[in-house]
Design a protein around this motif. Structure first.
Motif, PDB file in Angstrom:
ATOM      1  N   ALA A 132       0.851  -1.189   0.000  1.00  0.00           N
ATOM      2  CA  ALA A 132       0.000   0.000   0.000  1.00  0.00           C
ATOM      3  C   ALA A 132       0.883   1.234   0.000  1.00  0.00           C
ATOM      4  CB  ALA A 132      -0.913  -0.002   1.224  1.00  0.00           C
ATOM      5  N   ASP A 133       0.465   2.230  -0.746  1.00  0.00           N
ATOM      6  CA  ASP A 133       1.201   3.489  -0.837  1.00  0.00           C
ATOM      7  C   ASP A 133       0.520   4.560   0.018  1.00  0.00           C
ATOM      8  OD1 ASP A 133       3.023   2.386  -2.605  1.00  0.00           O
ATOM      9  OD2 ASP A 133       2.043   3.213  -4.389  1.00  0.00           O
ATOM     10  N   TYR A 134       1.336   5.368   0.650  1.00  0.00           N
ATOM     11  CA  TYR A 134       0.868   6.478   1.486  1.00  0.00           C
ATOM     12  C   TYR A 134       0.248   7.565   0.620  1.00  0.00           C
ATOM     13  CZ  TYR A 134       1.224  10.589   4.521  1.00  0.00           C
ATOM     14  OH  TYR A 134       0.955  11.716   5.247  1.00  0.00           O
ATOM     15  N   LEU A 135      -0.955   8.037   1.013  1.00  0.00           N
ATOM     16  CA  LEU A 135      -1.613   9.147   0.326  1.00  0.00           C
ATOM     17  C   LEU A 135      -1.707  10.394   1.199  1.00  0.00           C
ATOM     18  CD1 LEU A 135      -4.628   7.217  -1.283  1.00  0.00           C
ATOM     19  CD2 LEU A 135      -2.534   7.999  -2.430  1.00  0.00           C
ATOM     20  N   GLY A 136      -1.983  10.197   2.493  1.00  0.00           N
ATOM     21  CA  GLY A 136      -2.152  11.340   3.381  1.00  0.00           C
ATOM     22  C   GLY A 136      -2.557  10.881   4.764  1.00  0.00           C
ATOM     23  N   GLU A 137      -2.702  11.860   5.668  1.00  0.00           N
ATOM     24  CA  GLU A 137      -3.085  11.542   7.044  1.00  0.00           C
ATOM     25  C   GLU A 137      -3.866  12.703   7.634  1.00  0.00           C
ATOM     26  OE1 GLU A 137       0.684  12.236   9.822  1.00  0.00           O
ATOM     27  OE2 GLU A 137       1.210  11.211   7.944  1.00  0.00           O
ATOM     28  N   THR A 138      -4.612  12.405   8.689  1.00  0.00           N
ATOM     29  CA  THR A 138      -5.404  13.417   9.386  1.00  0.00           C
ATOM     30  C   THR A 138      -4.623  13.956  10.573  1.00  0.00           C
ATOM     31  OG1 THR A 138      -6.397  11.864  10.968  1.00  0.00           O
ATOM     32  CG2 THR A 138      -7.547  12.163   8.841  1.00  0.00           C
ATOM     33  N   ALA A 139      -5.177  14.983  11.176  1.00  0.00           N
ATOM     34  CA  ALA A 139      -4.731  15.411  12.500  1.00  0.00           C
ATOM     35  C   ALA A 139      -5.226  14.353  13.490  1.00  0.00           C
ATOM     36  CB  ALA A 139      -5.322  16.779  12.825  1.00  0.00           C
ATOM     37  N   TRP A 140      -4.799  14.474  14.738  1.00  0.00           N
ATOM     38  CA  TRP A 140      -5.258  13.549  15.775  1.00  0.00           C
ATOM     39  C   TRP A 140      -6.728  13.808  16.080  1.00  0.00           C
ATOM     40  CZ3 TRP A 140      -2.461   9.475  17.279  1.00  0.00           C
ATOM     41  CH2 TRP A 140      -1.091   9.493  17.017  1.00  0.00           C
ATOM     42  N   MET A 141      -7.478  12.724  16.279  1.00  0.00           N
ATOM     43  CA  MET A 141      -8.903  12.776  16.628  1.00  0.00           C
ATOM     44  C   MET A 141      -9.130  11.844  17.813  1.00  0.00           C
ATOM     45  SD  MET A 141     -10.764  12.360  12.983  1.00  0.00           S
ATOM     46  CE  MET A 141      -9.783  12.562  11.517  1.00  0.00           C
ATOM     47  N   THR A 142     -10.201  12.077  18.552  1.00  0.00           N
ATOM     48  CA  THR A 142     -10.495  11.205  19.693  1.00  0.00           C
ATOM     49  C   THR A 142     -11.942  10.734  19.669  1.00  0.00           C
ATOM     50  OG1 THR A 142     -11.124  13.043  21.127  1.00  0.00           O
ATOM     51  CG2 THR A 142      -8.816  12.337  21.207  1.00  0.00           C
ATOM     52  N   TYR A 143     -12.147   9.588  20.306  1.00  0.00           N
ATOM     53  CA  TYR A 143     -13.502   9.144  20.634  1.00  0.00           C
ATOM     54  C   TYR A 143     -13.469   8.449  21.985  1.00  0.00           C
ATOM     55  CZ  TYR A 143     -12.459   4.330  18.957  1.00  0.00           C
ATOM     56  OH  TYR A 143     -11.927   3.077  18.755  1.00  0.00           O
ATOM     57  N   GLU A 144     -14.606   8.513  22.667  1.00  0.00           N
ATOM     58  CA  GLU A 144     -14.747   7.927  24.001  1.00  0.00           C
ATOM     59  C   GLU A 144     -15.314   6.518  23.872  1.00  0.00           C
ATOM     60  OE1 GLU A 144     -14.101   9.907  26.866  1.00  0.00           O
ATOM     61  OE2 GLU A 144     -13.513  11.521  25.501  1.00  0.00           O
ATOM     62  N   PHE A 145     -14.835   5.613  24.719  1.00  0.00           N
ATOM     63  CA  PHE A 145     -15.452   4.295  24.807  1.00  0.00           C
ATOM     64  C   PHE A 145     -16.807   4.423  25.495  1.00  0.00           C
ATOM     65  CE2 PHE A 145     -10.945   2.404  25.238  1.00  0.00           C
ATOM     66  CZ  PHE A 145     -10.876   2.114  23.884  1.00  0.00           C
ATOM     67  N   PRO A 146     -17.735   3.530  25.180  1.00  0.00           N
ATOM     68  CA  PRO A 146     -18.983   3.514  25.954  1.00  0.00           C
ATOM     69  C   PRO A 146     -18.697   3.013  27.369  1.00  0.00           C
ATOM     70  CG  PRO A 146     -18.924   1.688  24.396  1.00  0.00           C
ATOM     71  CD  PRO A 146     -17.711   2.534  24.130  1.00  0.00           C
ATOM     72  N   PRO A 147     -19.616   3.194  28.297  1.00  0.00           N
ATOM     73  CA  PRO A 147     -19.394   2.689  29.666  1.00  0.00           C
ATOM     74  C   PRO A 147     -19.026   1.203  29.646  1.00  0.00           C
ATOM     75  CG  PRO A 147     -21.355   4.039  29.581  1.00  0.00           C
ATOM     76  CD  PRO A 147     -20.902   3.863  28.153  1.00  0.00           C
ATOM     77  N   TYR A 148     -18.060   0.854  30.476  1.00  0.00           N
ATOM     78  CA  TYR A 148     -17.537  -0.516  30.507  1.00  0.00           C
ATOM     79  C   TYR A 148     -17.535  -1.015  31.940  1.00  0.00           C
ATOM     80  CZ  TYR A 148     -14.148  -4.332  30.050  1.00  0.00           C
ATOM     81  OH  TYR A 148     -13.523  -5.552  30.079  1.00  0.00           O
ATOM     82  N   ASP A 149     -18.204  -2.142  32.168  1.00  0.00           N
ATOM     83  CA  ASP A 149     -18.241  -2.700  33.521  1.00  0.00           C
ATOM     84  C   ASP A 149     -17.590  -4.076  33.572  1.00  0.00           C
ATOM     85  OD1 ASP A 149     -20.146  -4.184  32.213  1.00  0.00           O
ATOM     86  OD2 ASP A 149     -21.773  -3.746  33.608  1.00  0.00           O
ATOM     87  N   GLY A 150     -16.723  -4.356  32.615  1.00  0.00           N
ATOM     88  CA  GLY A 150     -16.011  -5.627  32.577  1.00  0.00           C
ATOM     89  C   GLY A 150     -14.795  -5.610  33.486  1.00  0.00           C
ATOM     90  N   PRO A 151     -13.940  -6.610  33.334  1.00  0.00           N
ATOM     91  CA  PRO A 151     -12.759  -6.731  34.195  1.00  0.00           C
ATOM     92  C   PRO A 151     -11.818  -5.525  34.078  1.00  0.00           C
ATOM     93  CG  PRO A 151     -13.026  -8.680  32.799  1.00  0.00           C
ATOM     94  CD  PRO A 151     -14.030  -7.685  32.346  1.00  0.00           C
ATOM     95  N   ALA A 152     -11.374  -5.027  35.215  1.00  0.00           N
ATOM     96  CA  ALA A 152     -10.439  -3.895  35.235  1.00  0.00           C
ATOM     97  C   ALA A 152      -9.097  -4.268  34.616  1.00  0.00           C
ATOM     98  CB  ALA A 152     -10.242  -3.393  36.664  1.00  0.00           C
TER      99      ALA A 152
END
Length: 166
Positions: free
Chosen positions: A73-93
Motif C-alpha cells: 500500500a502506498d501512502y496518500l495522506g493523514e489526518t490530525a489527531w482525533m479522539t472518541y470515548e469508549f462507551p461505559p464498561y463494567d467488565g474486568p479492570a
C-alpha cells in the motif's frame, strides 16, 4: 479512576483505497472489552494501537498487515489527531483497554497496490487474533452509517478529510 481521568490510547486508523476509490471495511464478529459491536453496526475500517516508541507510520503498516494481511500500500495522506470515548464498561479492570477513556487516533489514507486475493483478515498474525470475519469494498461516504455510534463522528471527519482520494 473516573473516566475523564483516564488517558486516551494512541491508535491509528486505515482508509485503504482501491483503484475504484472505495475503502476496505471489515465485519467485526466479537466485542473487545469497551470496543463493543452492536447489531447492524459491525463494519469498520482497520485500526489498532500504537506500540510504545512506535512511529504512527510504522504502526499503520503493521496494523494493516495484522488485520488484513495486506503488505502493499502506498501512502496518500493523514489526518490530525482525533479522539472518541469508549462507551461505559463494567467488565474486568484487567482488560487491556480498561485503563483508557477512549482512543486518540491518526488516520492514514493508503492506496492498495495488491490484488483482492492478498486480503485475508481471518488469519492470526503477531499473536493477535483475527478481528474481522468478512471484508468488502465500500464507498467512503457510506462507512460512518455502518460503524458503532461512538465512532461515527470520527468516521464522518475521515470521510471529509479523505474525500479527495476517492
Amino acid at each position: 479512576m473516573m473516566m475523564a481521568e483516564k488517558p486516551y490510547r494512541p491508535n491509528v486508523g486505515i482508509a485503504l483505497f482501491n483503484t475504484a476509490g472505495k475503502v476496505l471495511i471489515g465485519r467485526r464478529y466479537r466485542d473487545d472489552g469497551p470496543e463493543i459491536i452492536l447489531p447492524g453496526f459491525e463494519w469498520q475500517m482497520p485500526q489498532g494501537g500504537i506500540d510504545a516508541n512506535e512511529n504512527p507510520r510504522d504502526a499503520v503498516m503493521r496494523e494493516l498487515w495484522e488485520e488484513t494481511g495486506v503488505t502493499r500500500a502506498d501512502y496518500l495522506g493523514e489526518t490530525a489527531w482525533m479522539t472518541y470515548e469508549f462507551p461505559p464498561y463494567d467488565g474486568p479492570a484487567a482488560h487491556r483497554l480498561a485503563a483508557f477513556r477512549g482512543q486518540r487516533q491518526k488516520w492514514f489514507a493508503l492506496r492498495f497496490m495488491g490484488d483482492d486475493h492478498d486480503i485475508d483478515p481471518l488469519r492470526a498474525r503477531n499473536g493477535q487474533p483475527p478481528e474481522f470475519d468478512q471484508w468488502r469494498w465500500e464507498r467512503l461516504d457510506r462507512v460512518a452509517a455502518l460503524v458503532v455510534p461512538f465512532r461515527r463522528h470520527v468516521y464522518a471527519a475521515v470521510a471529509t478529510d479523505f474525500a479527495r482520494f476517492v
